[in-house]
Scaffold this motif. Sequence first.
Motif, PDB file in Angstrom:
ATOM      1  N   PRO A 179      52.475  36.097  41.471  1.00  6.90           N
ATOM      2  CA  PRO A 179      52.516  37.529  41.797  1.00  6.90           C
ATOM      3  C   PRO A 179      51.872  37.812  43.154  1.00  6.90           C
ATOM      4  O   PRO A 179      50.935  37.126  43.563  1.00  6.90           O
ATOM      5  N   LEU A 180      52.379  38.806  43.815  1.00  7.02           N
ATOM      6  CA  LEU A 180      51.877  39.227  45.113  1.00  7.02           C
ATOM      7  C   LEU A 180      50.691  40.161  44.914  1.00  7.02           C
ATOM      8  O   LEU A 180      50.776  41.118  44.158  1.00  7.02           O
ATOM      9  N   ASP A 181      49.588  39.891  45.589  1.00 12.02           N
ATOM     10  CA  ASP A 181      48.410  40.748  45.517  1.00 12.02           C
ATOM     11  C   ASP A 181      48.460  41.700  46.714  1.00 12.02           C
ATOM     12  O   ASP A 181      48.095  41.326  47.839  1.00 12.02           O
ATOM     13  N   ILE A 182      48.932  42.914  46.476  1.00 18.98           N
ATOM     14  CA  ILE A 182      49.119  43.886  47.550  1.00 18.98           C
ATOM     15  C   ILE A 182      47.794  44.209  48.235  1.00 18.98           C
ATOM     16  O   ILE A 182      47.720  44.267  49.469  1.00 18.98           O
ATOM     17  N   ALA A 183      46.735  44.442  47.472  1.00 19.31           N
ATOM     18  CA  ALA A 183      45.433  44.784  48.063  1.00 19.31           C
ATOM     19  C   ALA A 183      44.947  43.675  48.985  1.00 19.31           C
ATOM     20  O   ALA A 183      44.431  43.944  50.076  1.00 19.31           O
ATOM     21  N   GLU A 184      45.137  42.436  48.578  1.00 19.24           N
ATOM     22  CA  GLU A 184      44.728  41.297  49.412  1.00 19.24           C
ATOM     23  C   GLU A 184      45.520  41.267  50.716  1.00 19.24           C
ATOM     24  O   GLU A 184      44.965  41.063  51.795  1.00 19.24           O
ATOM     25  N   LYS A 185      46.827  41.494  50.622  1.00 19.05           N
ATOM     26  CA  LYS A 185      47.677  41.491  51.816  1.00 19.05           C
ATOM     27  C   LYS A 185      47.315  42.652  52.739  1.00 19.05           C
ATOM     28  O   LYS A 185      47.252  42.493  53.959  1.00 19.05           O
TER      29      LYS A 185
END
Length: 122
Positions: free
Chosen positions: A4-10
């Motif tokens: 899964p993509l971690d939006i906050a991290e990106k």
Amino acid sequence: MEAPLDIAEKMAQLTEHWRPRVAAEFSGQELRIVKAEGTFPWHFHEDYDEVFIGWKGVVKVEFRDRIVSVHPGQVFVVPRGVEHRTVADTGEVEVLFIAAAGARNTGNVDDHVYTAPVGVQA
């Protein structure tokens, strides 16, 4: 995608305003993330609709005859060919948007300040 993509991290990795990065690609589309502050130029996208997804703060999508505010957790679609600009006038905002793969962020406008390189990965 393998995980899964971690939006906050990106989003935390973004340091420039109005320089979208590609977070994911699918079916000829790109999920892009961007930090913004201030006012983006008027433009339109001839060949595709643009989908804005509010993440942090409120981004305004201005049209010549109205203004739509997109809050965190909300989605708004700008139809293809419709002139608009985005405004972040209450401080820095974070937005996700979906656009055609490889499309220029400024649509029909080539702007030396706001036109971002195409396809830069997050």
